[in-house]
Design a protein around this motif. Structure first.
Motif, mmCIF file in Angstrom:
data_model
loop_
_atom_site.group_PDB
_atom_site.id
_atom_site.type_symbol
_atom_site.label_atom_id
_atom_site.label_comp_id
_atom_site.label_asym_id
_atom_site.label_seq_id
_atom_site.Cartn_x
_atom_site.Cartn_y
_atom_site.Cartn_z
ATOM 1 N N PHE A 24 178.293 47.063 -108.778
ATOM 2 C CA PHE A 24 177.382 48.187 -108.401
ATOM 3 C C PHE A 24 176.417 47.665 -107.532
ATOM 4 N N ARG A 25 175.558 46.339 -107.587
ATOM 5 C CA ARG A 25 174.677 45.732 -106.865
ATOM 6 C C ARG A 25 175.254 45.473 -105.433
ATOM 7 N N SER A 26 176.393 44.952 -105.173
ATOM 8 C CA SER A 26 176.966 44.694 -103.976
ATOM 9 C C SER A 26 177.419 45.820 -103.225
ATOM 10 N N PHE A 27 178.105 47.060 -104.087
ATOM 11 C CA PHE A 27 178.426 47.943 -103.221
ATOM 12 C C PHE A 27 177.262 48.809 -102.668
ATOM 13 N N HIS A 28 176.091 48.785 -103.567
ATOM 14 C CA HIS A 28 174.872 49.571 -103.080
ATOM 15 C C HIS A 28 174.351 48.906 -101.644
ATOM 16 N N ALA A 184 169.769 52.615 -107.173
ATOM 17 C CA ALA A 184 169.847 50.971 -106.898
ATOM 18 C C ALA A 184 169.674 50.137 -108.143
ATOM 19 N N VAL A 185 169.309 50.672 -109.058
ATOM 20 C CA VAL A 185 169.061 49.729 -110.340
ATOM 21 C C VAL A 185 170.119 50.079 -111.116
ATOM 22 N N LEU A 186 171.094 50.524 -110.808
ATOM 23 C CA LEU A 186 172.202 50.801 -111.822
ATOM 24 C C LEU A 186 172.719 49.829 -112.288
ATOM 25 N N GLY A 187 172.857 48.569 -111.450
ATOM 26 C CA GLY A 187 173.678 47.456 -111.789
ATOM 27 C C GLY A 187 172.794 46.772 -112.938
ATOM 28 N N ILE A 324 177.595 57.866 -115.507
ATOM 29 C CA ILE A 324 178.443 56.445 -115.281
ATOM 30 C C ILE A 324 178.128 55.515 -116.314
ATOM 31 N N LEU A 325 176.683 55.224 -116.753
ATOM 32 C CA LEU A 325 176.530 54.284 -117.817
ATOM 33 C C LEU A 325 177.259 54.820 -119.015
ATOM 34 N N GLN A 326 177.159 56.436 -119.516
ATOM 35 C CA GLN A 326 177.917 56.421 -120.669
ATOM 36 C C GLN A 326 179.450 56.184 -120.488
#
Length: 333
Positions: A24-28, A184-187, A324-326
């Motif tokens: 997630f971090r790299s993709f964002h 942006a904080v999803l990772g 997504i988190l679920q």
């Protein structure tokens, strides 16, 4: 990032789940320019309708993508999820102001290619794929490459990364910088979720007593439950059912499957009191092993109704990214 699923004693499936926060971090960071450019092109083409297309697991991605568009761009763009077979029967509704977003990890589905052939020249095609040289990618006007690396067996990281790409594209098209920054904080949020090791072990130990699962959802989490049903069948070889909340209340009280492991995917709702009532029906009348997956605010509101059961708290309170988190939570279960 290390967490308990990174251990080599866990399956390749589990280790792929563990990779998701870093992906997630790299993709964002790496996909921003590409996604904003596609959003600009859609605006120039005066896109009025977005069809998110996928088959199998990817149809759950399409359901989530359509929800993102309707949440963020609802005043200017209409969106819905379609399967390739359905698209074949709706060709007359496709125009130059229609964008079709194809969710296809391998990019080789013959059914998808057949559905695109008659409309290729009169619509704007966007492929979200892990294979940028695939046939579907070559047929598309633009691609969003997932860069998820190799993957084996059931879709985990590629599933959630596809949903993430759909969310980011919808936010860019809506010029919604608040939603973009929230994603942006999803990772980091996914990393917190994976670190709940004690909770996961307790819940998964309870799962081993069952041979079937029922997933119950409403609102934005329908796509999460759709994906969860597929994973339970694919990974565990369990019988798995999927209900919307009222459908569960009516169907299962008439013809109950006693003792079945039941996962409720919950979010904030004006009808949350009814959700709590249905969960209690599952616990008391149907003798279900119940787990609630929700954010902290929703769980506290359910507790205030007197509800007590095993639960999983997904971090944050961002409605657009919570499914997504679920999805990650259900992958772990």
């Amino acid at each position: 990032m290390e967490n308990f699923l990174s251990d080599s004693s866990y399956s390749f499936y589990s280790q792929e789940i563990a990779q998701q926060p870093d992906l997630f971090r790299s993709f964002h960071q790496n996909a921003e320019r590409q996604i904003r450019e596609i959003a600009r092109m859609m605006e120039e083409q005066k896109i009025e309708k977005v069809l998110c297309m996928g088959c199998g697991d990817a149809y759950a991605n399409a359901m989530f993508g359509a929800q993102c568009w309707n949440d963020l761009c609802g005043e200017s763009v209409y969106a819905e999820a379609v399967e390739p077979f359905e698209l074949l029967h709706r060709q007359e509704t496709i125009s130059e102001h229609t964008a079709i977003i194809i969710c296809s990890v391998k990019g080789r589905s013959k059914l998808v290619l057949d559905a695109l052939e008659p409309i290729r020249e009169r619509t704007f095609l966007i492929a979200i794929t892990n294979e940028p040289q695939s046939p579907i990618a070559r047929q598309s006007d633009r691609i969003i490459e997932l860069c998820a690396g190799s993957w084996i067996g059931p879709r985990t990281k590629v599933y959630t990364l596809t949903s993430y790409a759909l969310l980011l594209l919808a936010a860019a098209c809506a010029h919604c910088e608040e939603a973009w920054e929230q994603t942006a904080v999803l990772g980091d949020q996914a990393e917190k979720l994976l670190k709940q090791e004690e909770s996961w072990r307790t819940l998964t130990d309870g799962c081993t007593e069952s041979a079937g699962v029922t997933l119950v959802a409403y609102g934005r989490n329908i796509s999460t439950a759709y994906m969860g049903r597929a994973k339970c069948k694919e990974v565990l070889r369990w019988e798995a059912n999927l209900y919307q909340i009222e459908e569960f209340a009516h169907t299962e009280t008439v013809a109950p499957a006693l003792g079945r492991y039941t996962i409720f995917c919950c979010e904030e709702s004006p009808l949350l009191a009814r959700v709590g009532e249905v969960i209690r029906i599952a616990q008391d009348q149907l003798e279900r092993r119940v787990v609630v997956v929700s954010n902290r605010q929703t769980w506290e509101n359910l507790q205030n109704q007197g509800l007590h059961c095993p639960h999983i708290i997904v971090p944050g309170n961002e409605k657009v990214s919570e499914p997504i988190l679920q999805s990650i939570a259900i992958q772990i279960l």
